[in-house]
Design a protein around this motif. Structure first.
Motif, mmCIF file in Angstrom:
data_model
loop_
_atom_site.group_PDB
_atom_site.id
_atom_site.type_symbol
_atom_site.label_atom_id
_atom_site.label_comp_id
_atom_site.label_asym_id
_atom_site.label_seq_id
_atom_site.Cartn_x
_atom_site.Cartn_y
_atom_site.Cartn_z
ATOM 1 N N LEU A 8 -5.037 80.625 50.862
ATOM 2 C CA LEU A 8 -3.623 80.530 50.501
ATOM 3 C C LEU A 8 -3.324 81.285 49.209
ATOM 4 C CD1 LEU A 8 -3.183 76.763 51.401
ATOM 5 C CD2 LEU A 8 -2.207 78.709 52.645
ATOM 6 N N ARG A 9 -4.231 81.210 48.268
ATOM 7 C CA ARG A 9 -4.060 81.928 46.996
ATOM 8 C C ARG A 9 -4.039 83.435 47.239
ATOM 9 N NH1 ARG A 9 -7.670 84.485 44.079
ATOM 10 N NH2 ARG A 9 -9.494 83.497 44.996
ATOM 11 N N ARG A 10 -4.964 83.922 48.032
ATOM 12 C CA ARG A 10 -5.050 85.367 48.308
ATOM 13 C C ARG A 10 -3.829 85.871 49.072
ATOM 14 N NH1 ARG A 10 -11.450 86.338 49.687
ATOM 15 N NH2 ARG A 10 -12.140 86.312 47.517
ATOM 16 N N GLN A 11 -3.300 85.048 49.978
ATOM 17 C CA GLN A 11 -2.096 85.434 50.723
ATOM 18 C C GLN A 11 -0.930 85.714 49.775
ATOM 19 O OE1 GLN A 11 -1.265 82.265 53.485
ATOM 20 N NE2 GLN A 11 -2.855 82.911 54.920
ATOM 21 N N ARG A 12 -0.916 85.027 48.652
ATOM 22 C CA ARG A 12 0.161 85.186 47.674
ATOM 23 C C ARG A 12 -0.152 86.235 46.617
ATOM 24 N NH1 ARG A 12 0.180 80.812 50.293
ATOM 25 N NH2 ARG A 12 2.028 79.540 50.621
ATOM 26 N N GLY A 13 -1.363 86.795 46.676
ATOM 27 C CA GLY A 13 -1.751 87.816 45.712
ATOM 28 C C GLY A 13 -2.025 87.274 44.325
ATOM 29 N N TRP A 14 -2.376 85.993 44.244
ATOM 30 C CA TRP A 14 -2.659 85.356 42.962
ATOM 31 C C TRP A 14 -4.150 85.443 42.653
ATOM 32 C CZ3 TRP A 14 0.080 80.115 44.302
ATOM 33 C CH2 TRP A 14 1.468 80.304 44.344
ATOM 34 N N SER A 15 -4.466 85.610 41.383
ATOM 35 C CA SER A 15 -5.853 85.502 40.931
ATOM 36 C C SER A 15 -6.169 84.020 40.726
ATOM 37 C CB SER A 15 -6.042 86.257 39.620
ATOM 38 O OG SER A 15 -5.335 85.605 38.581
ATOM 39 N N GLU A 34 -12.368 75.987 45.166
ATOM 40 C CA GLU A 34 -12.491 76.925 46.277
ATOM 41 C C GLU A 34 -13.879 76.891 46.906
ATOM 42 O OE1 GLU A 34 -9.163 80.252 44.979
ATOM 43 O OE2 GLU A 34 -11.278 80.822 44.942
ATOM 44 N N ARG A 35 -14.885 76.666 46.133
ATOM 45 C CA ARG A 35 -16.262 76.636 46.645
ATOM 46 C C ARG A 35 -16.661 75.265 47.190
ATOM 47 N NH1 ARG A 35 -19.492 80.935 45.218
ATOM 48 N NH2 ARG A 35 -18.516 82.474 43.869
ATOM 49 N N GLY A 36 -15.765 74.291 47.093
ATOM 50 C CA GLY A 36 -16.070 72.960 47.604
ATOM 51 C C GLY A 36 -17.005 72.165 46.714
ATOM 52 N N ARG A 37 -17.145 72.596 45.467
ATOM 53 C CA ARG A 37 -18.038 71.900 44.525
ATOM 54 C C ARG A 37 -17.314 70.807 43.750
ATOM 55 N NH1 ARG A 37 -21.115 77.191 42.114
ATOM 56 N NH2 ARG A 37 -22.297 77.645 43.998
ATOM 57 N N TYR A 38 -16.001 70.741 43.923
ATOM 58 C CA TYR A 38 -15.200 69.765 43.190
ATOM 59 C C TYR A 38 -14.075 69.302 44.099
ATOM 60 C CZ TYR A 38 -11.816 68.044 39.733
ATOM 61 O OH TYR A 38 -10.906 67.280 39.033
ATOM 62 N N ASP A 39 -13.943 67.994 44.264
ATOM 63 C CA ASP A 39 -12.826 67.429 45.018
ATOM 64 C C ASP A 39 -11.746 67.035 44.018
ATOM 65 O OD1 ASP A 39 -14.097 67.703 47.466
ATOM 66 O OD2 ASP A 39 -14.950 65.681 47.411
ATOM 67 N N PRO A 40 -10.522 67.499 44.242
ATOM 68 C CA PRO A 40 -9.461 67.212 43.275
ATOM 69 C C PRO A 40 -9.033 65.752 43.310
ATOM 70 C CG PRO A 40 -8.531 68.209 45.226
ATOM 71 C CD PRO A 40 -10.031 68.248 45.390
ATOM 72 N N GLY A 53 3.607 75.059 49.262
ATOM 73 C CA GLY A 53 4.643 74.727 50.238
ATOM 74 C C GLY A 53 4.074 74.212 51.537
ATOM 75 N N ALA A 54 2.992 73.458 51.434
ATOM 76 C CA ALA A 54 2.285 72.973 52.627
ATOM 77 C C ALA A 54 2.061 71.471 52.535
ATOM 78 C CB ALA A 54 0.936 73.682 52.746
ATOM 79 N N ALA A 55 1.841 70.856 53.681
ATOM 80 C CA ALA A 55 1.428 69.457 53.706
ATOM 81 C C ALA A 55 -0.010 69.386 53.205
ATOM 82 C CB ALA A 55 1.516 68.904 55.125
ATOM 83 N N VAL A 59 -3.867 71.917 53.674
ATOM 84 C CA VAL A 59 -4.691 72.516 52.618
ATOM 85 C C VAL A 59 -6.087 71.926 52.594
ATOM 86 C CG1 VAL A 59 -4.871 72.989 50.147
ATOM 87 C CG2 VAL A 59 -2.618 72.939 51.225
ATOM 88 N N PHE A 60 -6.177 70.615 52.768
ATOM 89 C CA PHE A 60 -7.460 69.906 52.657
ATOM 90 C C PHE A 60 -7.844 69.259 53.967
ATOM 91 C CE2 PHE A 60 -5.500 69.919 48.473
ATOM 92 C CZ PHE A 60 -6.535 70.408 47.695
#
Length: 65
Positions: A8-15, A34-40, A53-55, A59-60
Motif C-alpha cells: 500500500l505504501r509503494r502504491q502511493r509512492g511513499w518512502s 513491513e517485515r512482520g517483526r512487529y505487530d502494531p 483508506g482501508a478497513a 491491511v492486516f
C-alpha cells in the motif's frame, strides 16, 4: 501477523520515512511492521488502515495458526 503495508505504501509512492512521519513513528518501526517483526498496537493498526483508506481487515491478516 501478515500485512499489506509495504504494498500500500509503494502504491502511493511513499518512502518508509514518509509513512513513519505520517504515523508519528520511526522509520525503523515501519520497517519492522513491513517485515512482520512487529505487530502494531490496536490504535496504531487503526491509524494505518485509516491512512490508507482501508478497513483494518484489508491491511492486516492474522497468522493461520
Amino acid at each position: 501477523m501478515k500485512n499489506r503495508i509495504q504494498e500500500l505504501r509503494r502504491q502511493r509512492g511513499w518512502s518508509q520515512a514518509d509513512l513513519a512521519s505520517q504515523l508519528g513513528v520511526s522509520r525503523q518501526t515501519v520497517n519492522a511492521l513491513e517485515r512482520g517483526r512487529y505487530d502494531p498496537s490496536l490504535p496504531l493498526a487503526f491509524t494505518i488502515a485509516r491512512l490508507f483508506g482501508a478497513a483494518i481487515e484489508e491491511v492486516f491478516e492474522p497468522d493461520p495458526d
